[in-house]
Scaffold this motif. Structure first.
Motif, PDB file in Angstrom:
ATOM      1  N   VAL A  76       7.442 -10.737  -3.165  1.00 33.47           N
ATOM      2  CA  VAL A  76       7.006 -10.615  -4.560  1.00 33.47           C
ATOM      3  C   VAL A  76       5.828  -9.656  -4.549  1.00 33.47           C
ATOM      4  CG1 VAL A  76       6.182 -11.808  -6.613  1.00 33.47           C
ATOM      5  CG2 VAL A  76       7.804 -12.943  -5.079  1.00 33.47           C
ATOM      6  N   ILE A  77       6.020  -8.488  -5.143  1.00 34.23           N
ATOM      7  CA  ILE A  77       5.102  -7.364  -4.947  1.00 34.23           C
ATOM      8  C   ILE A  77       4.452  -6.964  -6.258  1.00 34.23           C
ATOM      9  CG2 ILE A  77       4.924  -4.987  -4.115  1.00 34.23           C
ATOM     10  CD1 ILE A  77       7.621  -5.536  -2.633  1.00 34.23           C
ATOM     11  N   LYS A  78       3.173  -6.629  -6.178  1.00 39.02           N
ATOM     12  CA  LYS A  78       2.448  -6.171  -7.362  1.00 39.02           C
ATOM     13  C   LYS A  78       2.926  -4.775  -7.761  1.00 39.02           C
ATOM     14  CE  LYS A  78      -0.954  -6.002 -10.443  1.00 39.02           C
ATOM     15  NZ  LYS A  78      -0.686  -4.650 -11.001  1.00 39.02           N
ATOM     16  N   TRP A  79       3.343  -4.632  -8.999  1.00 35.23           N
ATOM     17  CA  TRP A  79       3.733  -3.325  -9.530  1.00 35.23           C
ATOM     18  C   TRP A  79       2.481  -2.493  -9.786  1.00 35.23           C
ATOM     19  CZ3 TRP A  79       8.203  -0.722 -10.050  1.00 35.23           C
ATOM     20  CH2 TRP A  79       8.194   0.417 -10.855  1.00 35.23           C
ATOM     21  N   GLU A  80       2.436  -1.302  -9.208  1.00 38.24           N
ATOM     22  CA  GLU A  80       1.266  -0.443  -9.315  1.00 38.24           C
ATOM     23  C   GLU A  80       1.387   0.454 -10.555  1.00 38.24           C
ATOM     24  OE1 GLU A  80       0.459   1.606  -5.690  1.00 38.24           O
ATOM     25  OE2 GLU A  80       0.907  -0.138  -4.443  1.00 38.24           O
ATOM     26  N   THR A  81       0.961  -0.096 -11.685  1.00 33.08           N
ATOM     27  CA  THR A  81       1.122   0.601 -12.956  1.00 33.08           C
ATOM     28  C   THR A  81       0.436   1.963 -12.957  1.00 33.08           C
ATOM     29  OG1 THR A  81       1.209  -1.549 -14.075  1.00 33.08           O
ATOM     30  CG2 THR A  81       0.825   0.381 -15.449  1.00 33.08           C
ATOM     31  N   ASP A  82      -0.730   2.056 -12.347  1.00 35.08           N
ATOM     32  CA  ASP A  82      -1.474   3.326 -12.334  1.00 35.08           C
ATOM     33  C   ASP A  82      -0.707   4.434 -11.625  1.00 35.08           C
ATOM     34  OD1 ASP A  82      -3.519   2.144 -13.707  1.00 35.08           O
ATOM     35  OD2 ASP A  82      -4.795   1.810 -11.961  1.00 35.08           O
ATOM     36  N   ASN A  83       0.070   4.064 -10.611  1.00 38.67           N
ATOM     37  CA  ASN A  83       0.811   5.053  -9.832  1.00 38.67           C
ATOM     38  C   ASN A  83       2.236   5.278 -10.341  1.00 38.67           C
ATOM     39  OD1 ASN A  83      -1.341   5.428  -8.048  1.00 38.67           O
ATOM     40  ND2 ASN A  83      -0.663   3.774  -6.709  1.00 38.67           N
ATOM     41  N   TRP A  84       2.853   4.209 -10.869  1.00 41.28           N
ATOM     42  CA  TRP A  84       4.283   4.257 -11.172  1.00 41.28           C
ATOM     43  C   TRP A  84       4.606   4.199 -12.667  1.00 41.28           C
ATOM     44  CZ3 TRP A  84       4.995  -0.321  -7.285  1.00 41.28           C
ATOM     45  CH2 TRP A  84       4.749   0.140  -5.981  1.00 41.28           C
ATOM     46  N   GLY A  85       3.604   3.995 -13.519  1.00 38.14           N
ATOM     47  CA  GLY A  85       3.872   3.831 -14.942  1.00 38.14           C
ATOM     48  C   GLY A  85       4.186   2.383 -15.277  1.00 38.14           C
ATOM     49  N   GLU A  86       4.614   2.152 -16.518  1.00 39.99           N
ATOM     50  CA  GLU A  86       4.910   0.785 -16.932  1.00 39.99           C
ATOM     51  C   GLU A  86       6.077   0.218 -16.125  1.00 39.99           C
ATOM     52  OE1 GLU A  86       3.193  -1.087 -18.762  1.00 39.99           O
ATOM     53  OE2 GLU A  86       1.844   0.364 -19.659  1.00 39.99           O
ATOM     54  N   ILE A  87       6.012  -1.070 -15.848  1.00 41.71           N
ATOM     55  CA  ILE A  87       7.064  -1.741 -15.098  1.00 41.71           C
ATOM     56  C   ILE A  87       8.380  -1.635 -15.877  1.00 41.71           C
ATOM     57  CG2 ILE A  87       6.639  -4.025 -16.126  1.00 41.71           C
ATOM     58  CD1 ILE A  87       7.025  -5.151 -13.218  1.00 41.71           C
ATOM     59  N   PRO A  88       9.512  -1.412 -15.198  1.00 42.99           N
ATOM     60  CA  PRO A  88      10.786  -1.204 -15.901  1.00 42.99           C
ATOM     61  C   PRO A  88      11.206  -2.343 -16.824  1.00 42.99           C
ATOM     62  CG  PRO A  88      10.954  -0.437 -13.644  1.00 42.99           C
ATOM     63  CD  PRO A  88       9.632  -1.125 -13.761  1.00 42.99           C
ATOM     64  N   ALA A  89      10.701  -3.547 -16.592  1.00 38.98           N
ATOM     65  CA  ALA A  89      11.062  -4.680 -17.454  1.00 38.98           C
ATOM     66  C   ALA A  89      10.138  -4.805 -18.658  1.00 38.98           C
ATOM     67  CB  ALA A  89      11.025  -5.988 -16.647  1.00 38.98           C
ATOM     68  N   ASP A  90       9.214  -3.865 -18.826  1.00 31.41           N
ATOM     69  CA  ASP A  90       8.246  -3.919 -19.925  1.00 31.41           C
ATOM     70  C   ASP A  90       8.948  -3.950 -21.279  1.00 31.41           C
ATOM     71  OD1 ASP A  90       5.417  -3.605 -20.916  1.00 31.41           O
ATOM     72  OD2 ASP A  90       6.275  -1.782 -21.772  1.00 31.41           O
ATOM     73  N   PHE A  91       8.402  -4.726 -22.208  1.00 28.56           N
ATOM     74  CA  PHE A  91       8.993  -4.847 -23.531  1.00 28.56           C
ATOM     75  C   PHE A  91       8.527  -3.735 -24.489  1.00 28.56           C
ATOM     76  CE2 PHE A  91       9.827  -9.050 -21.900  1.00 28.56           C
ATOM     77  CZ  PHE A  91      10.992  -9.450 -22.527  1.00 28.56           C
ATOM     78  N   GLY A  92       7.606  -2.895 -24.045  1.00 25.18           N
ATOM     79  CA  GLY A  92       7.195  -1.753 -24.853  1.00 25.18           C
ATOM     80  C   GLY A  92       6.410  -2.115 -26.103  1.00 25.18           C
ATOM     81  N   ARG A  93       5.565  -3.123 -26.010  1.00 21.05           N
ATOM     82  CA  ARG A  93       4.826  -3.573 -27.194  1.00 21.05           C
ATOM     83  C   ARG A  93       3.342  -3.292 -27.109  1.00 21.05           C
ATOM     84  NH1 ARG A  93       7.663  -9.481 -27.890  1.00 21.05           N
ATOM     85  NH2 ARG A  93       9.801  -8.701 -28.070  1.00 21.05           N
ATOM     86  N   LYS A  94       2.926  -2.494 -26.154  1.00 18.65           N
ATOM     87  CA  LYS A  94       1.497  -2.234 -25.989  1.00 18.65           C
ATOM     88  C   LYS A  94       1.013  -1.242 -27.058  1.00 18.65           C
ATOM     89  CE  LYS A  94       1.433  -3.185 -21.056  1.00 18.65           C
ATOM     90  NZ  LYS A  94       2.813  -3.695 -20.991  1.00 18.65           N
ATOM     91  N   GLY A 102       0.786  -1.216   0.000  1.00 14.61           N
ATOM     92  CA  GLY A 102       0.000   0.000   0.000  1.00 14.61           C
ATOM     93  C   GLY A 102       0.824   1.275   0.000  1.00 14.61           C
ATOM     94  N   THR A 103       2.164   1.143   0.127  1.00 19.92           N
ATOM     95  CA  THR A 103       2.977   2.345   0.085  1.00 19.92           C
ATOM     96  C   THR A 103       2.999   2.900  -1.330  1.00 19.92           C
ATOM     97  OG1 THR A 103       4.961   1.018  -0.252  1.00 19.92           O
ATOM     98  CG2 THR A 103       4.444   1.647   2.002  1.00 19.92           C
ATOM     99  N   THR A 104       3.334   4.167  -1.457  1.00 19.43           N
ATOM    100  CA  THR A 104       3.236   4.829  -2.760  1.00 19.43           C
ATOM    101  C   THR A 104       4.577   4.925  -3.470  1.00 19.43           C
ATOM    102  OG1 THR A 104       3.515   6.984  -1.692  1.00 19.43           O
ATOM    103  CG2 THR A 104       1.263   6.192  -2.020  1.00 19.43           C
ATOM    104  N   LYS A 105       5.613   4.301  -2.935  1.00 21.09           N
ATOM    105  CA  LYS A 105       6.934   4.385  -3.541  1.00 21.09           C
ATOM    106  C   LYS A 105       7.541   2.989  -3.646  1.00 21.09           C
ATOM    107  CE  LYS A 105      10.625   6.478  -5.129  1.00 21.09           C
ATOM    108  NZ  LYS A 105      10.622   7.096  -6.476  1.00 21.09           N
ATOM    109  N   PHE A 106       8.049   2.659  -4.824  1.00 19.96           N
ATOM    110  CA  PHE A 106       8.706   1.364  -4.982  1.00 19.96           C
ATOM    111  C   PHE A 106      10.173   1.487  -4.584  1.00 19.96           C
ATOM    112  CE2 PHE A 106       8.872   3.570  -9.073  1.00 19.96           C
ATOM    113  CZ  PHE A 106      10.212   3.502  -9.391  1.00 19.96           C
TER     114      PHE A 106
END
Length: 207
Positions: free
Chosen positions: A189-207, A70-74
């Motif tokens: 193992v933590i859920k990446w909060e895409t709405d708050n932090w943007g795309e996960i850094p390991a994203d392949f950029g294919r969306k 629930g914290t707002t910073k990864f």
């Protein structure tokens, strides 16, 4: 008399190779996310300085506190994992990235006739096994709720049909499930909060 050490600073005030702890300390003390390690010879230090620091930093790495849900910073000192799949099933690949500097630390695939969820599951387990080898308890971030559940249950609950093309994927699944059944780990193992932090850094950029 203490054996002389050589110190590599990959990330600090002035990255380089130093011949004393005092010189090294001056570069890393108070520097956020400093990355450094000692070596027995100058030759080893010089080679390591020109290499990926992740290959050398492990057992001496500082322990990282667990993040509070629930914290707002990864946490920067962590690994992000993600998968990509062209089709369902289709060509699948997955990778892990060290968040602090964006360095890719593993990349598997593309492999034929896979799915995104399977790739996400395999990526988490790959990261867990790698960190276990390095005696590191840093967190792992994933944006796949399904994959995280599968890891918790130690079972890849996929409906993917086995074909002659995806036998390597099913071999990886078997090995991952076996590792989970035989090992314990402290890494959150933590859920990446895409709405708050943007795309996960390991994203392949294919969306």
């Amino acid at each position: 008399m203490a054996k002389k050490k050589f110190y590599v600073v990959w990330q600090g005030v002035e990255p380089g190779v130093y011949s004393s702890w005092d010189e090294c300390k001056a570069q890393v003390s108070g520097f956020e996310n400093a990355r450094y390690k000692s070596f027995d010879t100058q030759e080893e230090a010089n080679a390591a300085f020109n290499d990926n620091p992740w290959k050398h930093i492990g057992k001496t790495e500082k322990k990282t506190r667990k993040i509070v849900p629930g914290t707002t910073k990864f946490l920067q000192e962590s690994i992000a994992v993600d998968a990509a799949c062209s089709g369902n099933p289709g060509l699948m690949e997955y990778r892990g990235v060290f968040i602090a500097d964006g360095v890719e630390i593993f990349h598997v695939g593309p492999l034929k006739d896979g799915t995104n969820n399977v790739g996400e599951f395999l990526a988490i387990v790959h990261a867990l096994a790698l960190l276990k080898q390095k005696n590191s308890n840093i967190p792992i971030y994933s944006d796949s709720v399904n994959a995280m559940k599968w890891v918790t249950r130690k079972k890849c609950n996929t409906k993917l049909e086995k074909t002659k093309n995806n036998l390597p994927i099913f071999d990886l699944i078997t090995r991952a499930e076996k590792w989970l059944s035989e090992n314990t780990y402290e890494n959150p193992v933590i859920k990446w909060e895409t709405d708050n932090w943007g795309e996960i850094p390991a994203d392949f950029g294919r969306k």
